[in-house]
Design a protein around this motif. Structure first.
Motif, PDB file in Angstrom:
ATOM      1  N   VAL A   5      49.349  36.826  40.230  1.00 12.08           N
ATOM      2  CA  VAL A   5      47.792  36.670  40.485  1.00 12.08           C
ATOM      3  C   VAL A   5      47.533  35.294  39.766  1.00 12.08           C
ATOM      4  O   VAL A   5      47.881  35.012  38.689  1.00 12.08           O
ATOM      5  N   LEU A   7      44.548  32.894  38.403  1.00 12.87           N
ATOM      6  CA  LEU A   7      43.587  32.935  37.501  1.00 12.87           C
ATOM      7  C   LEU A   7      42.874  31.657  37.412  1.00 12.87           C
ATOM      8  O   LEU A   7      43.554  30.848  37.158  1.00 12.87           O
ATOM      9  N   THR A  39      47.928  36.919  44.934  1.00  4.37           N
ATOM     10  CA  THR A  39      46.740  37.372  44.947  1.00  4.37           C
ATOM     11  C   THR A  39      46.020  36.251  44.257  1.00  4.37           C
ATOM     12  O   THR A  39      46.046  35.675  43.052  1.00  4.37           O
ATOM     13  N   CYS A  41      42.583  35.381  42.297  1.00  6.83           N
ATOM     14  CA  CYS A  41      41.440  36.012  41.466  1.00  6.83           C
ATOM     15  C   CYS A  41      40.455  34.967  40.859  1.00  6.83           C
ATOM     16  O   CYS A  41      39.513  35.086  40.354  1.00  6.83           O
ATOM     17  N   GLN A  54      37.341  38.038  35.843  1.00  9.51           N
ATOM     18  CA  GLN A  54      38.477  37.961  37.071  1.00  9.51           C
ATOM     19  C   GLN A  54      39.511  39.005  36.819  1.00  9.51           C
ATOM     20  O   GLN A  54      40.190  39.552  37.624  1.00  9.51           O
ATOM     21  N   ARG A  57      39.534  42.541  38.591  1.00  6.54           N
ATOM     22  CA  ARG A  57      39.902  42.468  39.811  1.00  6.54           C
ATOM     23  C   ARG A  57      41.294  42.381  39.687  1.00  6.54           C
ATOM     24  O   ARG A  57      41.883  42.229  41.023  1.00  6.54           O
ATOM     25  N   LEU A  58      42.131  42.581  38.890  1.00  4.45           N
ATOM     26  CA  LEU A  58      43.659  42.379  38.908  1.00  4.45           C
ATOM     27  C   LEU A  58      44.332  43.723  39.702  1.00  4.45           C
ATOM     28  O   LEU A  58      43.895  44.585  39.395  1.00  4.45           O
TER      29      LEU A  58
END
Length: 211
Positions: A5, A7, A39, A41, A54, A57-58
């Motif tokens: 992810v 960030l 992903t 974020c 943010q 929304r993990l």
């Protein structure tokens, strides 16, 4: 399987700056081994204080976090570079105040991210590319204060570091003075994948990815 992810800010969320070309998340996904996921974020314009949102929304199956933040905090203090001072000491005091505020903000952000209990890597702020050589010199010098905070924070916590100053080292890596181009995004995506495969995530020691 790993689920990475991203960030932070527009170093990762650079869709608006690549003229319809592939952005960082797409370039990363194209390079991932079969079964891996990535992903986005990160949000264009984010500062250290907005990363906490943010985290809400993990994805539930996230396994690794990569964070690029601080560049917009630095932009918010850019006026200091243009302010006059009656002495060198006075100028240093102004810069020290900015540095100390960022130190506290960055530490609070990192503590919030680490509280999620997932492996984390952080990025330095790259040098940017301003066409005016005087401005470029001022910006690089000013950013060194922010990058000192980032590297100290990473190393004191045993976190791996992506040194974007060395990864994005060519003018073509920038779509404008402060955003990554497709070329720069390709380098960043490759560095993230290199980090994932080269770093010993079971070790509490830092490592640096610089290419």
């Amino acid at each position: 399987m790993p689920h990475i992810v991203l960030l932070g800010d527009s170093v990762f969320d650079n869709t608006a700056y690549v003229g319809g070309g592939p952005d960082v998340i797409r370039l990363l996904r194209e390079r991932l081994p079969a079964g891996w996921q990535a992903t986005l974020c990160a949000v264009d314009g984010a500062v250290t204080g907005s990363v906490a949102r943010q985290l809400d929304r993990l994805p539930a199956d996230a396994t690794h976090l990569v964070l690029s933040a601080g560049g917009n905090d630095a932009l918010g203090h850019a006026r200091v570079l243009d302010e006059g001072a009656r002495s060198v000491a006075g100028a240093v005091v102004q810069l020290a105040q900015v540095r100390e505020q960022f130190r506290d903000d960055y530490a609070a952000m990192l503590d919030g991210v680490l509280a999620r209990g997932l492996p984390l890597a952080v990025c330095t702020i790259y040098d940017a590319r301003y066409p005016d050589p005087v401005r470029q010199r001022l910006v690089v010098t000013g950013l060194s204060l922010f990058n000192d905070i980032i590297t100290r924070a990473a190393f004191s916590r045993g976190l791996p570091l992506l040194d974007l100053r060395l990864i994005c080292d060519d003018p073509g890596d920038y779509a404008n003075p402060i955003e990554p181009s497709v070329q720069g995004g390709t380098k960043i995506a490759r560095a993230i994948l290199r980090l994932m495969t080269a770093h010993d995530w079971s070790s509490p020691h830092s490592s640096v990815i610089a290419r």
